[in-house]
Design a protein around this motif. Structure first.
Motif, mmCIF file in Angstrom:
data_model
loop_
_atom_site.group_PDB
_atom_site.id
_atom_site.type_symbol
_atom_site.label_atom_id
_atom_site.label_comp_id
_atom_site.label_asym_id
_atom_site.label_seq_id
_atom_site.Cartn_x
_atom_site.Cartn_y
_atom_site.Cartn_z
ATOM 1 N N ASN A 135 6.946 79.359 60.277
ATOM 2 C CA ASN A 135 7.377 80.012 61.506
ATOM 3 C C ASN A 135 8.299 79.100 62.317
ATOM 4 O OD1 ASN A 135 5.464 82.235 60.942
ATOM 5 N ND2 ASN A 135 3.960 80.610 61.266
ATOM 6 N N LEU A 136 9.468 79.619 62.655
ATOM 7 C CA LEU A 136 10.513 78.856 63.321
ATOM 8 C C LEU A 136 10.764 79.417 64.718
ATOM 9 C CD1 LEU A 136 13.005 78.930 60.298
ATOM 10 C CD2 LEU A 136 11.089 77.343 60.668
ATOM 11 N N PHE A 137 10.825 78.540 65.709
ATOM 12 C CA PHE A 137 10.978 78.966 67.100
ATOM 13 C C PHE A 137 12.178 78.287 67.752
ATOM 14 C CE2 PHE A 137 6.499 79.048 65.934
ATOM 15 C CZ PHE A 137 6.112 80.330 66.302
ATOM 16 N N ARG A 138 12.901 79.058 68.584
ATOM 17 C CA ARG A 138 14.046 78.515 69.325
ATOM 18 C C ARG A 138 13.971 78.973 70.779
ATOM 19 N NH1 ARG A 138 19.261 80.485 66.537
ATOM 20 N NH2 ARG A 138 20.228 78.808 67.701
ATOM 21 N N SER A 139 14.393 78.094 71.682
ATOM 22 C CA SER A 139 14.413 78.456 73.103
ATOM 23 C C SER A 139 15.614 79.314 73.447
ATOM 24 C CB SER A 139 14.419 77.185 73.961
ATOM 25 O OG SER A 139 15.551 76.382 73.664
ATOM 26 N N ALA A 140 16.642 79.269 72.599
ATOM 27 C CA ALA A 140 17.850 80.069 72.826
ATOM 28 C C ALA A 140 17.812 81.329 71.964
ATOM 29 C CB ALA A 140 19.090 79.255 72.487
ATOM 30 N N PRO A 141 18.363 82.433 72.453
ATOM 31 C CA PRO A 141 18.434 83.648 71.628
ATOM 32 C C PRO A 141 19.472 83.487 70.526
ATOM 33 C CG PRO A 141 19.593 83.967 73.694
ATOM 34 C CD PRO A 141 18.917 82.625 73.799
ATOM 35 N N GLY A 142 19.393 84.354 69.538
ATOM 36 C CA GLY A 142 20.376 84.313 68.459
ATOM 37 C C GLY A 142 19.728 84.085 67.105
ATOM 38 N N ALA A 143 20.407 84.579 66.056
ATOM 39 C CA ALA A 143 19.892 84.445 64.695
ATOM 40 C C ALA A 143 20.211 83.060 64.148
ATOM 41 C CB ALA A 143 20.511 85.516 63.807
ATOM 42 N N LEU A 144 19.420 82.617 63.177
ATOM 43 C CA LEU A 144 19.716 81.379 62.474
ATOM 44 C C LEU A 144 20.957 81.577 61.604
ATOM 45 C CD1 LEU A 144 16.226 80.147 61.200
ATOM 46 C CD2 LEU A 144 17.673 79.013 62.872
ATOM 47 N N ALA A 145 21.737 80.518 61.449
ATOM 48 C CA ALA A 145 22.890 80.589 60.549
ATOM 49 C C ALA A 145 22.395 80.891 59.137
ATOM 50 C CB ALA A 145 23.653 79.266 60.573
ATOM 51 N N GLU A 146 23.164 81.667 58.393
ATOM 52 C CA GLU A 146 22.726 82.101 57.063
ATOM 53 C C GLU A 146 22.440 80.917 56.142
ATOM 54 O OE1 GLU A 146 21.192 84.485 54.457
ATOM 55 O OE2 GLU A 146 21.939 85.190 56.404
ATOM 56 N N ARG A 147 23.267 79.869 56.202
ATOM 57 C CA ARG A 147 23.038 78.730 55.310
ATOM 58 C C ARG A 147 21.776 77.981 55.709
ATOM 59 N NH1 ARG A 147 26.672 73.364 56.291
ATOM 60 N NH2 ARG A 147 26.271 73.072 58.503
ATOM 61 N N ASP A 148 21.482 77.933 57.003
ATOM 62 C CA ASP A 148 20.252 77.282 57.451
ATOM 63 C C ASP A 148 19.043 78.074 56.975
ATOM 64 O OD1 ASP A 148 21.812 75.424 58.692
ATOM 65 O OD2 ASP A 148 21.394 76.096 60.742
ATOM 66 N N LEU A 149 19.126 79.380 57.103
ATOM 67 C CA LEU A 149 18.021 80.242 56.680
ATOM 68 C C LEU A 149 17.783 80.110 55.178
ATOM 69 C CD1 LEU A 149 15.951 82.310 57.509
ATOM 70 C CD2 LEU A 149 17.688 84.089 57.242
ATOM 71 N N ALA A 150 18.853 80.035 54.403
ATOM 72 C CA ALA A 150 18.727 79.891 52.949
ATOM 73 C C ALA A 150 18.059 78.564 52.599
ATOM 74 C CB ALA A 150 20.098 79.989 52.292
ATOM 75 N N ALA A 151 18.424 77.507 53.331
ATOM 76 C CA ALA A 151 17.839 76.194 53.068
ATOM 77 C C ALA A 151 16.352 76.173 53.421
ATOM 78 C CB ALA A 151 18.581 75.121 53.860
ATOM 79 N N VAL A 152 15.993 76.782 54.550
ATOM 80 C CA VAL A 152 14.581 76.827 54.941
ATOM 81 C C VAL A 152 13.777 77.635 53.935
ATOM 82 C CG1 VAL A 152 12.937 77.589 56.689
ATOM 83 C CG2 VAL A 152 15.073 76.523 57.397
#
Length: 248
Positions: A135-152
């Protein structure tokens, strides 16, 4: 900056893959993994939940006490992205506070109170077997970058394989024992954190850092270090001074 990111990503994969050979500490591996993922992808927090033998999710690793409490809240409420990701083995995400409120009202209240505006949950899944969720959390709105999501996702897959690896002829029994030990270890670690936090009057996250540093310095499994603390067999000071056996 890009080189630093690539180095951290490589380190994260090394954390997950080195467990494929020899005995290893599941909780320490997962804790290090969430720390590396949070730092590499500029997340504000990350956590991992695993299912126990009764199919109930438990928090096994988190980047902070605040994150662990948020994870616990959604488990108790039975509502949230990590619950759904585990239930059907598919990722869940909300990129804005409005999305959080619409999909998981109770969880959204706790997430906002903790300062998070977006969340992404990835199941720890191998084929038809789902162990829990990242589970990944961010204080700012917005989707994760596609390459970051693929790496995770790739890191999550490796972690899943590490937990599921076969070490006996009965893989199902081996896996259940591995998960049971991991969850039991987390209980011991939480007790040691509380003991150190109370003894030294420090934040629980600081107490956890003291415990992990001592375990690494002495080449001891994290859960064994935790039990040594609660059993009063070792005294860990609130500084980098050398710990001493209890009673000296």
């Amino acid at each position: 900056m890009e080189q630093d990111r690539e180095r951290r990503l490589i380190d994260a994969f090394l954390v997950a893959t080195r467990t494929l050979v020899g005995d290893y500490d599941v909780v320490e591996m997962l804790q290090t993994l969430v720390d590396e993922i949070a730092g590499t992808f500029e997340l504000d927090a990350a956590g991992i939940t695993l299912a126990n033998q009764d199919g109930e999710l438990e928090v096994v690793a988190a980047t902070s006490t605040r994150t662990a409490l948020l994870e616990l809240m959604q488990l108790e409420a039975g509502e949230g992205p990590c619950v759904e990701a585990y239930a059907d083995g598919e990722p869940r995400h909300a990129d804005t506070v409005d999305e959080l409120r619409m999909r998981w009202p109770s969880f959204a209240v706790a997430a906002e109170a903790a300062g998070f505006a977006s969340v992404h949950s990835i199941p720890l899944r191998s084929r038809d077997v789902v162990l829990g969720s990242m589970n990944l959390f961010r204080s700012a709105p917005g989707a994760l970058a596609e390459r970051d999501l693929a790496a995770v996702r790739a890191l999550t897959d490796v972690a899943t394989i590490s937990i599921l690896q076969q070490r006996s002829t009965d893989q199902a029994a081996r896996t259940q024992e591995q998960l049971r030990r991991a969850l039991d270890s987390r209980v011991a670690i939480e007790q040691a954190k509380g003991f150190l936090a109370n003894t030294h009057q420090v934040d629980p996250d600081v107490a956890f850092s003291l415990l992990r540093r001592w375990a690494r310095a002495n080449n001891v499994l994290l859960q064994d270090a935790a039990r040594a603390v609660t059993d009063r067999r070792v005294v860990i000071p609130p500084t980098d001074a050398a710990p001493s056996p209890a009673g000296r």
